[in-house]
Design a protein around this motif. Structure first.
Motif, PDB file in Angstrom:
ATOM      1  N   VAL A 115       0.849  -1.180   0.000  1.00 48.03           N
ATOM      2  CA  VAL A 115       0.000   0.000   0.000  1.00 48.03           C
ATOM      3  C   VAL A 115       0.891   1.238   0.000  1.00 48.03           C
ATOM      4  O   VAL A 115       1.950   1.252   0.636  1.00 48.03           O
ATOM      5  N   GLY A 116       0.472   2.256  -0.736  1.00 46.02           N
ATOM      6  CA  GLY A 116       1.255   3.483  -0.795  1.00 46.02           C
ATOM      7  C   GLY A 116       0.570   4.525  -1.660  1.00 46.02           C
ATOM      8  O   GLY A 116      -0.436   4.252  -2.322  1.00 46.02           O
ATOM      9  N   LYS A 117       1.132   5.719  -1.678  1.00 46.39           N
ATOM     10  CA  LYS A 117       0.551   6.818  -2.441  1.00 46.39           C
ATOM     11  C   LYS A 117       0.981   6.753  -3.902  1.00 46.39           C
ATOM     12  O   LYS A 117       2.054   6.248  -4.228  1.00 46.39           O
ATOM     13  N   LEU A 118       0.137   7.287  -4.754  1.00 53.42           N
ATOM     14  CA  LEU A 118       0.495   7.460  -6.149  1.00 53.42           C
ATOM     15  C   LEU A 118       1.254   8.775  -6.296  1.00 53.42           C
ATOM     16  O   LEU A 118       1.106   9.692  -5.471  1.00 53.42           O
ATOM     17  N   MET A 172     -12.915   1.455  -3.232  1.00 48.94           N
ATOM     18  CA  MET A 172     -13.002   1.014  -4.621  1.00 48.94           C
ATOM     19  C   MET A 172     -12.149  -0.235  -4.805  1.00 48.94           C
ATOM     20  O   MET A 172     -11.145  -0.422  -4.116  1.00 48.94           O
ATOM     21  N   ILE A 173     -12.549  -1.089  -5.733  1.00 48.27           N
ATOM     22  CA  ILE A 173     -11.811  -2.319  -6.011  1.00 48.27           C
ATOM     23  C   ILE A 173     -11.640  -2.491  -7.517  1.00 48.27           C
ATOM     24  O   ILE A 173     -12.576  -2.258  -8.288  1.00 48.27           O
ATOM     25  N   ARG A 190      -5.763   0.978   6.140  1.00 41.90           N
ATOM     26  CA  ARG A 190      -4.510   1.646   5.808  1.00 41.90           C
ATOM     27  C   ARG A 190      -4.716   2.908   4.987  1.00 41.90           C
ATOM     28  O   ARG A 190      -3.755   3.546   4.553  1.00 41.90           O
ATOM     29  N   GLY A 191      -5.960   3.297   4.790  1.00 38.61           N
ATOM     30  CA  GLY A 191      -6.257   4.560   4.126  1.00 38.61           C
ATOM     31  C   GLY A 191      -6.239   4.511   2.619  1.00 38.61           C
ATOM     32  O   GLY A 191      -6.183   5.563   1.954  1.00 38.61           O
ATOM     33  N   ALA A 202      -3.747   0.203  -2.861  1.00 38.60           N
ATOM     34  CA  ALA A 202      -3.233  -1.039  -2.306  1.00 38.60           C
ATOM     35  C   ALA A 202      -3.314  -2.118  -3.372  1.00 38.60           C
ATOM     36  O   ALA A 202      -4.184  -2.082  -4.243  1.00 38.60           O
ATOM     37  N   VAL A 203      -2.398  -3.085  -3.297  1.00 38.90           N
ATOM     38  CA  VAL A 203      -2.400  -4.204  -4.241  1.00 38.90           C
ATOM     39  C   VAL A 203      -2.036  -5.469  -3.489  1.00 38.90           C
ATOM     40  O   VAL A 203      -1.210  -5.445  -2.575  1.00 38.90           O
TER      41      VAL A 203
END
Length: 371
Positions: A246-249, A325-326, A301-302, A285-286
């Motif tokens: 998980v992390g920001k774009l 969203m998924i 985790r936001g 997240a992935v």
């Protein structure tokens, strides 16, 4: 010179250490033997009959797969069943099958990091911690003449990392004593005679994930016939490993734009989507494979969106109501591992002057058709 099967797997386990796998995961050698020279290795996501035929046509003696070919205990092995035919072909053609599953998912620089990179997720962190590296204090005694040589070998193999500092060690000069006994071939001294040698005591930190690598580098650089060293387990925690990322774009994008990035980055023709296509995504997240159980982790985790496979109807409903969203690219999106593992392993073998070739499978193991 071709690498032995055990050597190929030693390198593979540097990429995906077995100890970081989820408990009870079915990993490791599942069929065949590694006690042979390996001229060709085939890397695949799944092992089915088409993949086995590909291995036979290439002359591969070893298949490295992500998904286990034996996941549940076998009650029988009948060769007139579909999977039984696969086992029979593998055995008849002496092809071994080795599986790197959740250890490849969890490890740094593995499956989920590759997927995060493909989606533009920056500075990804584990979605759920599953393993914390055990730390060890390594202590070794080395003659003054070889102090720097051994120290460099230890630290350059990855030991001595504390936070954002690397190559950390403590060195004390002193005198070592020993008496070589009958049958020894001492680097310093004579049999039956007490020796007093100026030595250094080297201390440093070694995480479990690279412990064997560090010890082997130390032993190779050390001049003594019998190396005096200790490994003490420590209460301090090392790095955490975990499933998913998980992390920001780098920049916010709309869901509709992000979907195209998923399709392109993971090489999938279609995706299933949950959420408003015009909604903005800042954090993603992935999780490779089946991640329907992890949508709450992504929400906690936001993350604005979770990219994972095998989402079921009710999980999709729950995530939608919770505001997550998924994007579901399917389980087969994990095929991203084939060229990555093949390239990594080939480079490792070349660096060690082996002629063994590593090939990424070209068989499409996606069971679904999209009409």
């Amino acid at each position: 010179m071709f690498a032995k099967g055990q050597t190929v797997i030693q390198y593979m386990e540097q990429l995906a250490p077995k100890h970081v796998a989820v408990p009870d995961d079915k990993i490791g050698l599942q069929l065949g033997s590694l006690h042979k020279n390996i001229e060709k290795v085939l890397v695949t996501l799944d092992v089915n009959e088409e993949v086995v035929d590909e291995a036979i046509s290439l002359g591969a003696e070893l298949i490295i797969a992500h998904h286990p070919i034996i996941y549940r205990p076998l009650s029988h092995l009948q060769t007139d069943t579909p999977m039984g035919k696969v086992y029979e072909k593998l055995i008849k053609h002496d092809i071994a099958v080795y599986v790197a599953h959740t250890n490849l998912d969890v490890t740094e620089g593995g499956m989920n990091d590759w997927m995060a990179e493909a989606l533009g997720i920056e500075n990804p962190a584990p979605l759920e911690d599953t393993h914390t590296d055990q730390l060890f204090k390594l202590v070794v005694f080395v003659p003054k003449s070889h102090h720097q040589q051994v120290l460099d070998a230890i630290l350059n193999s990855g030991a001595g990392a504390i936070g954002n500092y690397t190559h950390c060690s403590f060195n004390i000069e002193g005198v070592g004593t020993f008496v070589p006994q009958e049958g020894t071939n001492p680097f310093i001294g004579e049999q039956g005679k007490m020796e007093r040698v100026e030595e250094f005591r080297i201390e440093t930190i070694v995480p479990q994930s690279i412990r064997n690598k560090v010890v082997q580098a130390m032993l190779k650089a050390h001049p003594y016939e019998e190396v005096a060293y200790d490994l003490y387990p420590m209460d301090l925690k090392g790095r955490s490993f975990g499933l998913g990322r998980v992390g920001k774009l780098k920049e916010p994008v709309r869901l509709s734009e992000f979907i195209e990035r998923v399709k392109s980055g993971l090489d999938v023709p279609f995706v299933r989507v949950v959420g408003d296509l015009n909604r903005e995504i800042k954090k993603a997240a992935v999780l490779g494979g089946s991640g329907r159980s992890y949508w709450k982790h992504a929400l906690y985790r936001g993350a604005d969106v979770l990219v994972t496979g095998d989402i079921d109807y009710h999980s999709a409903q729950d995530a939608l109501m919770a505001g997550l969203m998924i994007v579901d690219p399917g389980h087969n999106a994990e095929k991203i591992m084939r060229p990555r593992v093949a390239s990594w392993l080939q480079q490792k073998l070349q660096d060690n002057r082996y002629d063994t070739k590593v090939i990424a499978s070209e068989v499409n193991t996606e069971p679904f058709q999209f009409l």
